[in-house]
Design a protein around this motif. Sequence first.
Motif, PDB file in Angstrom:
ATOM      1  N   ASP A  43      14.504  -0.017   2.526  1.00  0.00           N
ATOM      2  CA  ASP A  43      15.972   1.433   2.571  1.00  0.00           C
ATOM      3  C   ASP A  43      16.094   1.667   1.053  1.00  0.00           C
ATOM      4  OD1 ASP A  43      16.616   1.027   5.203  1.00  0.00           O
ATOM      5  OD2 ASP A  43      18.131  -0.824   4.415  1.00  0.00           O
ATOM      6  N   PHE A  44      15.553   1.036  -0.111  1.00  0.00           N
ATOM      7  CA  PHE A  44      16.108   1.420  -1.339  1.00  0.00           C
ATOM      8  C   PHE A  44      14.639   2.521  -1.491  1.00  0.00           C
ATOM      9  CE2 PHE A  44      14.556   1.298  -5.526  1.00  0.00           C
ATOM     10  CZ  PHE A  44      15.959   1.726  -6.505  1.00  0.00           C
ATOM     11  N   ASP A  45      13.769   2.195  -1.594  1.00  0.00           N
ATOM     12  CA  ASP A  45      12.540   2.735  -1.509  1.00  0.00           C
ATOM     13  C   ASP A  45      12.687   4.119  -0.669  1.00  0.00           C
ATOM     14  OD1 ASP A  45      10.504   1.296  -2.635  1.00  0.00           O
ATOM     15  OD2 ASP A  45       9.855   0.632  -0.873  1.00  0.00           O
ATOM     16  N   LEU A  46      13.435   4.655   0.466  1.00  0.00           N
ATOM     17  CA  LEU A  46      13.622   5.169   1.092  1.00  0.00           C
ATOM     18  C   LEU A  46      14.695   6.517   0.408  1.00  0.00           C
ATOM     19  CD1 LEU A  46      13.752   4.497   5.252  1.00  0.00           C
ATOM     20  CD2 LEU A  46      12.637   6.190   3.581  1.00  0.00           C
ATOM     21  N   GLN A  47      15.899   5.818   0.109  1.00  0.00           N
ATOM     22  CA  GLN A  47      17.106   5.946  -0.481  1.00  0.00           C
ATOM     23  C   GLN A  47      16.554   6.714  -1.619  1.00  0.00           C
ATOM     24  OE1 GLN A  47      19.844   3.731  -1.301  1.00  0.00           O
ATOM     25  NE2 GLN A  47      20.307   2.696   0.382  1.00  0.00           N
ATOM     26  N   GLN A  48      15.098   6.495  -2.625  1.00  0.00           N
ATOM     27  CA  GLN A  48      14.581   6.647  -4.045  1.00  0.00           C
ATOM     28  C   GLN A  48      14.316   8.653  -3.806  1.00  0.00           C
ATOM     29  OE1 GLN A  48      12.188   3.947  -5.706  1.00  0.00           O
ATOM     30  NE2 GLN A  48      13.693   3.967  -7.317  1.00  0.00           N
ATOM     31  N   LEU A  49      12.981   8.171  -2.369  1.00  0.00           N
ATOM     32  CA  LEU A  49      12.427   9.548  -1.529  1.00  0.00           C
ATOM     33  C   LEU A  49      13.623  10.450  -1.125  1.00  0.00           C
ATOM     34  CD1 LEU A  49       9.158   7.953   0.514  1.00  0.00           C
ATOM     35  CD2 LEU A  49       9.682   9.105  -1.783  1.00  0.00           C
ATOM     36  N   GLU A  50      15.194   9.975  -0.532  1.00  0.00           N
ATOM     37  CA  GLU A  50      15.661  10.845  -0.483  1.00  0.00           C
ATOM     38  C   GLU A  50      16.044  11.764  -1.194  1.00  0.00           C
ATOM     39  OE1 GLU A  50      17.284  13.250   2.756  1.00  0.00           O
ATOM     40  OE2 GLU A  50      16.342  11.583   2.703  1.00  0.00           O
ATOM     41  N   SER A  51      16.453  10.757  -2.593  1.00  0.00           N
ATOM     42  CA  SER A  51      17.049  11.590  -3.660  1.00  0.00           C
ATOM     43  C   SER A  51      16.045  12.840  -4.733  1.00  0.00           C
ATOM     44  CB  SER A  51      17.167  10.267  -4.448  1.00  0.00           C
ATOM     45  OG  SER A  51      17.789   9.630  -3.929  1.00  0.00           O
ATOM     46  N   SER A  52      14.685  12.011  -3.700  1.00  0.00           N
ATOM     47  CA  SER A  52      14.112  13.016  -4.648  1.00  0.00           C
ATOM     48  C   SER A  52      13.802  14.668  -3.399  1.00  0.00           C
ATOM     49  CB  SER A  52      11.999  12.320  -4.750  1.00  0.00           C
ATOM     50  OG  SER A  52      12.001  11.024  -5.681  1.00  0.00           O
ATOM     51  N   ILE A  53      13.826  14.040  -2.198  1.00  0.00           N
ATOM     52  CA  ILE A  53      14.096  15.964  -1.512  1.00  0.00           C
ATOM     53  C   ILE A  53      14.545  16.401  -2.259  1.00  0.00           C
ATOM     54  CG2 ILE A  53      13.790  16.081   0.113  1.00  0.00           C
ATOM     55  CD1 ILE A  53      12.171  14.391   1.681  1.00  0.00           C
ATOM     56  N   ASN A  54      16.125  15.620  -2.045  1.00  0.00           N
ATOM     57  CA  ASN A  54      17.177  16.657  -3.086  1.00  0.00           C
ATOM     58  C   ASN A  54      16.510  17.066  -4.772  1.00  0.00           C
ATOM     59  OD1 ASN A  54      18.346  15.745  -1.106  1.00  0.00           O
ATOM     60  ND2 ASN A  54      19.559  13.552  -1.315  1.00  0.00           N
ATOM     61  N   VAL A  61       0.921  -1.005   0.127  1.00  0.00           N
ATOM     62  CA  VAL A  61      -0.045   0.219   0.115  1.00  0.00           C
ATOM     63  C   VAL A  61       1.251   1.210  -0.419  1.00  0.00           C
ATOM     64  CG1 VAL A  61      -1.986   1.365   1.679  1.00  0.00           C
ATOM     65  CG2 VAL A  61      -2.042  -1.050   1.319  1.00  0.00           C
ATOM     66  N   LEU A  62       1.633   1.214   0.928  1.00  0.00           N
ATOM     67  CA  LEU A  62       2.681   2.184   0.896  1.00  0.00           C
ATOM     68  C   LEU A  62       3.605   2.422  -0.724  1.00  0.00           C
ATOM     69  CD1 LEU A  62       4.141   2.005   4.619  1.00  0.00           C
ATOM     70  CD2 LEU A  62       2.271   3.478   3.800  1.00  0.00           C
ATOM     71  N   PHE A  63       3.794   1.162  -1.152  1.00  0.00           N
ATOM     72  CA  PHE A  63       4.530   1.261  -2.099  1.00  0.00           C
ATOM     73  C   PHE A  63       3.816   2.333  -3.278  1.00  0.00           C
ATOM     74  CE2 PHE A  63       6.101  -0.524  -6.700  1.00  0.00           C
ATOM     75  CZ  PHE A  63       7.269   0.085  -6.130  1.00  0.00           C
ATOM     76  N   GLU A  64       2.606   1.528  -3.648  1.00  0.00           N
ATOM     77  CA  GLU A  64       1.757   2.127  -4.397  1.00  0.00           C
ATOM     78  C   GLU A  64       1.791   4.093  -4.303  1.00  0.00           C
ATOM     79  OE1 GLU A  64       0.565   0.739  -7.220  1.00  0.00           O
ATOM     80  OE2 GLU A  64       1.363  -0.654  -7.139  1.00  0.00           O
ATOM     81  N   LYS A  65       1.437   4.071  -2.914  1.00  0.00           N
ATOM     82  CA  LYS A  65       1.483   5.456  -2.243  1.00  0.00           C
ATOM     83  C   LYS A  65       2.681   6.628  -2.865  1.00  0.00           C
ATOM     84  CE  LYS A  65      -0.179   7.184   1.321  1.00  0.00           C
ATOM     85  NZ  LYS A  65       0.188   7.209   2.558  1.00  0.00           N
ATOM     86  N   ILE A  66       3.783   6.041  -3.007  1.00  0.00           N
ATOM     87  CA  ILE A  66       5.231   6.915  -3.038  1.00  0.00           C
ATOM     88  C   ILE A  66       5.644   6.914  -4.606  1.00  0.00           C
ATOM     89  CG2 ILE A  66       6.035   6.547  -0.782  1.00  0.00           C
ATOM     90  CD1 ILE A  66       7.728   4.693  -1.797  1.00  0.00           C
ATOM     91  N   GLN A  67       4.947   6.024  -5.610  1.00  0.00           N
ATOM     92  CA  GLN A  67       5.432   5.461  -6.746  1.00  0.00           C
ATOM     93  C   GLN A  67       5.337   7.020  -6.998  1.00  0.00           C
ATOM     94  OE1 GLN A  67       7.893   3.073  -7.249  1.00  0.00           O
ATOM     95  NE2 GLN A  67       6.631   2.554  -8.896  1.00  0.00           N
ATOM     96  N   HIS A  68       4.174   7.172  -7.515  1.00  0.00           N
ATOM     97  CA  HIS A  68       4.298   8.768  -8.934  1.00  0.00           C
ATOM     98  C   HIS A  68       4.921   9.871  -7.367  1.00  0.00           C
ATOM     99  CE1 HIS A  68       1.007   9.939  -4.940  1.00  0.00           C
ATOM    100  NE2 HIS A  68       1.067  10.665  -4.988  1.00  0.00           N
TER     101      HIS A  68
END
Length: 338
Positions: free
Chosen positions: A252-263, A176-183
């Motif tokens: 961990d992989f998704d957290l890194q991607q979100l961190e990259s998106s924030i940066n 569920v969380l994965f679907e939320k963060i995809q976009h």
Amino acid sequence: MSKSPKKNKANKSDNVLQTTSSYTYSIESYSKNEYKKVEDIVFDYKSTSVQWLNIYGLNFDNDFKKIIIQNGLDEFLINLLSDDDHRNKVIELDNCLFMSIKAIHYKNEEFLSEQMMFVCGPNFLWSIQEIKGDYFGHIRERISDNKGVVRKKNADYLLYLVIEAIIDNYFETYEVLFEKIQHLKDLSNVKPSPEFAVKLENNKQDLFILKKAISSLRDAINRFDKIQLENFETNYFSELKEQANFMIDDIDFDLQQLESSINLMFNIQSHRLNEVMKTLTVLSVIFIPLTFMAGIYGMNFKNMPELNTANGYYILLGIMAVMVISIIFYFKKKGWFD
């Protein structure tokens, strides 16, 4: 944010049997047990059958004490079961083991925690759940319909299936969380804004909560390697550790991607701000000298010879035009308009 459901103190006066279910099974047979009083709840240690006792509610301290004493279980369980706020842990006792799990549920975009406790011996599993309704229905169905190998195994395999069901629930939450963060990972069609940054941060916090829950559960599962309880097989739980590790790696992989998106979002905002500042700088450099010249010849002094020049107005405009062209040419040569 994760929070625990409110506990109903009225449960202390309720009948524990109303929230109790019990099943006994073996390769050849399956039965549902009915109890008229707490004293009837007895584990048959000599039987080859497995008994699963499940109770909803944490506030039956006196009834729990009776069950422990009349079944000859380690009396340290009385203290353990009277505490309704355990971390994930496994404790080996004299003739059984105790496991507590702080399970989480994700409902209406919010995490809720539930305390679960398990007492397991070679041929019995006693499960205690804070909230009525769980993810163990498919296990009961497998037992009653004799599907798989569950009825060929001891209570250790039943405990394995129960923990696996909890991990499966975590996987469903992760999906569920994965679907939320995809976009949120693709910023090509997103306009960075404070609201978008808050949404990114909230999704990061949800993933952190899930990671904390599964990491704590994995650490508790690791304790099974040190269990030396007689007739208790611990090899099953190695698979659970692998499942937990896979999920942690994915999180961990998704957290890194979100961190990259924030940066990347902050870099985009900084770039846009720099473009605005560059435009303002160019305009300022162009108009400051023009304003200076216009200010000089706009002064109301009587002795200003240039004011009496026949073509002075056109000469001044020409000088201004040359200055503007020169400044623009200079900036273009420096690559400011690229």
